[in-house]
Design a protein around this motif. Structure first.
Motif, short mmCIF file in Angstrom:
data_model
loop_
_atom_site.label_atom_id
_atom_site.label_comp_id
_atom_site.label_asym_id
_atom_site.label_seq_id
_atom_site.Cartn_x
_atom_site.Cartn_y
_atom_site.Cartn_z
N ASP A 61 -1.57 -12.73 -0.62
CA ASP A 61 -1.62 -14.14 -0.21
C ASP A 61 -2.77 -14.87 -0.91
O ASP A 61 -2.61 -16.01 -1.35
CB ASP A 61 -1.79 -14.25 1.31
N ALA A 62 -3.92 -14.20 -0.99
CA ALA A 62 -5.08 -14.82 -1.62
C ALA A 62 -4.84 -15.04 -3.11
O ALA A 62 -5.15 -16.10 -3.66
CB ALA A 62 -6.32 -13.94 -1.41
N LEU A 63 -4.27 -14.04 -3.78
CA LEU A 63 -3.98 -14.17 -5.21
C LEU A 63 -2.97 -15.28 -5.47
O LEU A 63 -3.12 -16.06 -6.42
CB LEU A 63 -3.46 -12.83 -5.76
N GLU B 238 -4.26 -9.75 0.59
CA GLU B 238 -4.76 -9.81 -0.78
C GLU B 238 -3.75 -10.51 -1.70
O GLU B 238 -4.13 -11.29 -2.57
CB GLU B 238 -5.06 -8.39 -1.29
N GLY C 226 -8.74 -15.06 -3.84
CA GLY C 226 -7.68 -14.85 -4.82
C GLY C 226 -8.23 -14.68 -6.23
O GLY C 226 -7.76 -13.84 -7.00
N PHE D 7 -4.66 -18.64 -5.19
CA PHE D 7 -5.44 -18.94 -6.40
C PHE D 7 -4.54 -19.38 -7.54
O PHE D 7 -4.79 -20.39 -8.20
CB PHE D 7 -6.25 -17.71 -6.80
N GLN E 247 -9.49 -11.28 -6.51
CA GLN E 247 -8.41 -10.33 -6.73
C GLN E 247 -7.95 -10.34 -8.19
O GLN E 247 -7.59 -9.31 -8.74
CB GLN E 247 -7.22 -10.65 -5.81
N TRP E 248 -7.96 -11.51 -8.81
CA TRP E 248 -7.61 -11.62 -10.23
C TRP E 248 -8.52 -10.70 -11.05
O TRP E 248 -8.05 -10.03 -11.98
CB TRP E 248 -7.76 -13.07 -10.69
N ARG F 268 4.62 -15.04 -5.27
CA ARG F 268 4.52 -13.82 -4.47
C ARG F 268 5.63 -12.84 -4.85
O ARG F 268 5.40 -11.63 -4.99
CB ARG F 268 4.60 -14.17 -2.98
#
Length: 269
Positions: A246-248, A244, A169, A251, A172-173, A209
């Motif tokens: 979900d990961a962000l 992606e 995450g 984080f 991805q940021w 989300r």
């Protein structure tokens, strides 16, 4: 009289240059040009004013011989120094870093191709096979204690998976360049969006989300103008895969620094 006329000319055209520069900056800002371009437009306006001032300036004393050569060299040294100094004061971009970001973004896209899916399935099959062999060996040692084996394997794996998700995450940021609008850990942000150091205490993962996929669903308190102008782009639902996002979200949910005054989220939809 000549000196007074030159002074008036400098003031007059200098003021015009400043006005033109301010207008260019305002137009660039209204059309969402980055700050570096706004600065460049203002510099160009001032350079144009300087050129028009020089056109009306009185002629210099004629230089000949070695004096002319020295004068020419000094002129180019000063001019080069100004341009190099100005360029180094502007943000510098490393092409290799940008290429690395693009490569990371494309890596996930390639994984969705048929070749990528096949490679992923092969990798998963190998991992499952290795785990099956490991479990079988432990069962032989423990005499069939399936429950013990499952707990010993699943607990660390679950913890590691959570840590990996947060790390992805954070990646991805960086890849999505969220720092262009949001300040985090004291870095980034152009006042288009709120600081997010404490967003994990203010929004649930589901709300985070929703905000990423539908920017109009939530508004930050005190950011009414930015919300109306749609400063947060409505592109991530098409640009990012579900994992992606979900990961962000994972984080962002860990950001719980209460010392930072993150604006209160307001539900809009």
């Amino acid at each position: 009289m000549a000196e007074q006329s030159l002074t008036r000319n400098i003031i007059k055209k200098g003021v015009i240059g400043v006005i033109v520069g301010i207008v260019l900056v305002a137009v660039a800002k209204a059309t969402h040009f980055p700050l570096v371009f706004q600065i460049m437009f203002f510099i160009y306006a001032m350079l144009g004013a300087a050129v028009f001032i020089l056109l009306d300036a009185p002629s210099l004393h004629r230089l000949e011989g070695i004096k002319a050569i020295v004068g020419l060299v000094l002129f180019y040294l000063v001019l080069s120094g100004v341009y190099i100094g100005g360029a180094t004061s502007l943000p510098q971009y490393d092409p290799e870093i940008e290429k690395g970001k693009i490569e990371k973004l494309l890596k996930a896209r390639r994984a969705r191709t048929q070749q990528g899916k096949a490679e992923e399935l092969i990798a998963r099959a190998k991992a499952l096979n290795e785990r099956a062999v490991s479990i079988e060996q432990q069962l032989k040692i423990l005499g069939g204690g399936v429950q013990v084996v499952e707990e010993a394997v699943a607990t660390p794996a679950s913890s590691a998976a959570a840590g990996d998700l947060v790390a992805l995450g954070k990646e991805q940021w960086e890849l999505q360049e969220c720092y262009n609008c949001h300040k985090l850990f004291g870095k980034g942000g152009k006042k288009r969006g709120p600081e997010l150091d404490n967003i994990g205490n203010l929004m649930t993962p589901e709300a985070l989300r929703q905000k990423i996929l539908d920017p109009k669903s939530w508004k930050a308190e005190g950011f009414d103008k930015q919300y109306k102008k749609g400063k947060m782009p409505d592109k991530y639902k098409d640009l990012m895969f579900d994992e992606e996002v979900d990961a962000l979200v994972a984080f962002l949910a860990t950001l719980k620094d209460t010392s930072v005054n993150t604006p209160k989220p307001i539900k809009m939809k």
